[in-house]
Design a protein around this motif. Structure first.
Motif, short mmCIF file in Angstrom:
data_model
loop_
_atom_site.label_atom_id
_atom_site.label_comp_id
_atom_site.label_asym_id
_atom_site.label_seq_id
_atom_site.Cartn_x
_atom_site.Cartn_y
_atom_site.Cartn_z
N ILE A 3 16.45 -15.17 35.91
CA ILE A 3 16.16 -15.52 34.63
C ILE A 3 17.36 -16.14 33.98
O ILE A 3 18.44 -16.04 34.30
CB ILE A 3 15.75 -14.30 33.62
CG1 ILE A 3 15.19 -14.71 32.51
CG2 ILE A 3 16.90 -13.56 33.65
CD1 ILE A 3 14.53 -13.60 31.65
N GLU A 4 16.89 -17.30 33.17
CA GLU A 4 17.95 -17.91 32.51
C GLU A 4 18.10 -17.40 30.82
O GLU A 4 17.01 -17.07 30.33
CB GLU A 4 17.55 -19.64 32.31
CG GLU A 4 17.70 -20.22 33.74
CD GLU A 4 17.37 -21.59 33.64
OE1 GLU A 4 17.21 -22.30 32.45
OE2 GLU A 4 17.83 -22.32 34.65
N ILE A 5 19.21 -17.23 30.73
CA ILE A 5 19.49 -16.72 29.12
C ILE A 5 20.57 -17.62 28.23
O ILE A 5 21.42 -18.22 29.17
CB ILE A 5 20.08 -15.39 29.29
CG1 ILE A 5 18.94 -14.45 30.09
CG2 ILE A 5 20.65 -14.89 27.89
CD1 ILE A 5 19.62 -13.08 30.07
N THR A 6 20.20 -18.08 27.23
CA THR A 6 21.06 -18.69 26.62
C THR A 6 21.60 -17.88 25.27
O THR A 6 20.80 -16.78 24.68
CB THR A 6 20.46 -20.10 26.06
OG1 THR A 6 19.38 -19.65 25.01
CG2 THR A 6 20.15 -20.93 27.11
N ALA A 7 22.79 -18.13 24.73
CA ALA A 7 23.10 -17.51 23.40
C ALA A 7 22.21 -17.76 22.32
O ALA A 7 21.79 -16.74 21.52
CB ALA A 7 24.41 -17.90 23.39
N VAL A 21 15.70 -3.51 32.20
CA VAL A 21 15.85 -4.81 32.19
C VAL A 21 15.97 -5.72 30.86
O VAL A 21 16.69 -6.55 30.52
CB VAL A 21 14.56 -5.51 32.92
CG1 VAL A 21 14.58 -7.01 33.09
CG2 VAL A 21 14.43 -4.75 34.35
N GLU A 22 15.18 -5.15 29.77
CA GLU A 22 15.35 -5.83 28.50
C GLU A 22 16.80 -5.63 28.00
O GLU A 22 17.18 -6.42 27.35
CB GLU A 22 14.37 -4.99 27.75
CG GLU A 22 12.79 -5.81 27.81
CD GLU A 22 11.92 -5.19 26.67
OE1 GLU A 22 12.27 -4.51 25.79
OE2 GLU A 22 10.69 -4.98 27.15
N GLU A 23 17.21 -4.37 28.14
CA GLU A 23 18.64 -3.81 27.63
C GLU A 23 19.55 -4.98 28.45
O GLU A 23 20.54 -5.39 27.78
CB GLU A 23 18.87 -2.39 27.96
CG GLU A 23 20.30 -2.21 27.60
CD GLU A 23 20.87 -0.75 28.02
OE1 GLU A 23 21.77 -0.22 27.90
OE2 GLU A 23 19.81 -0.12 28.58
N ILE A 24 19.39 -5.08 29.54
CA ILE A 24 20.52 -6.01 30.28
C ILE A 24 20.38 -7.35 29.64
O ILE A 24 21.59 -8.03 29.68
CB ILE A 24 20.17 -5.90 31.78
CG1 ILE A 24 20.58 -4.63 32.57
CG2 ILE A 24 20.87 -7.08 32.58
CD1 ILE A 24 20.17 -4.52 33.86
N PHE A 25 19.29 -8.02 29.61
CA PHE A 25 19.01 -9.28 29.16
C PHE A 25 19.79 -9.46 27.70
O PHE A 25 20.35 -10.48 27.44
CB PHE A 25 17.63 -9.86 29.21
CG PHE A 25 16.98 -9.82 30.62
CD1 PHE A 25 17.91 -9.89 31.88
CD2 PHE A 25 15.73 -9.85 30.73
CE1 PHE A 25 17.33 -9.84 32.98
CE2 PHE A 25 15.17 -9.96 32.06
CZ PHE A 25 15.97 -9.97 33.19
#
Length: 104
Positions: A3-7, A21-25
């Protein structure tokens, strides 16, 4: 699963995420959005924002290393597979996007 994550993707903090998984993201977004020295009891948490003042190619290289190290340290349940940058460097805006994979 990658998954891609941005600030900028962080809108609010969920204190009881429904899944791990939500916690990790959320944790990865928090690391990306937090400048180093801004957390009172953990001054090392986050990413060094002072690197943004360097010339663009140097800033990208050093920020990539800084982001990978920070995520490895503060969220060891994922591995970073790619760091890319969006934004308008001419206007002083450089936004990292991190692709992560959950560790087995």
């Amino acid at each position: 699963m990658e998954i891609e994550i941005t600030a900028a993707a962080s809108t609010s903090v969920i204190f009881a995420p429904a899944t791990a998984v939500e916690e990790i993201f959320q944790n990865v977004r928090t690391v990306l959005a937090t400048p180093v020295y801004s957390v009172p009891l953990n001054r090392a948490f986050g990413v060094n924002a002072e690197l943004l003042d360097l010339p663009l190619p140097v800033a990208k290289a050093k920020l990539t290393a800084e982001i990978v190290q920070a995520i490895q340290k503060f969220e060891p349940r994922v591995e970073v597979t790619r760091v890319s940058f969006n934004g308008e460097p001419i206007n002083g805006r450089l936004q990292p996007t991190v692709r992560i994979r959950l560790k087995e």
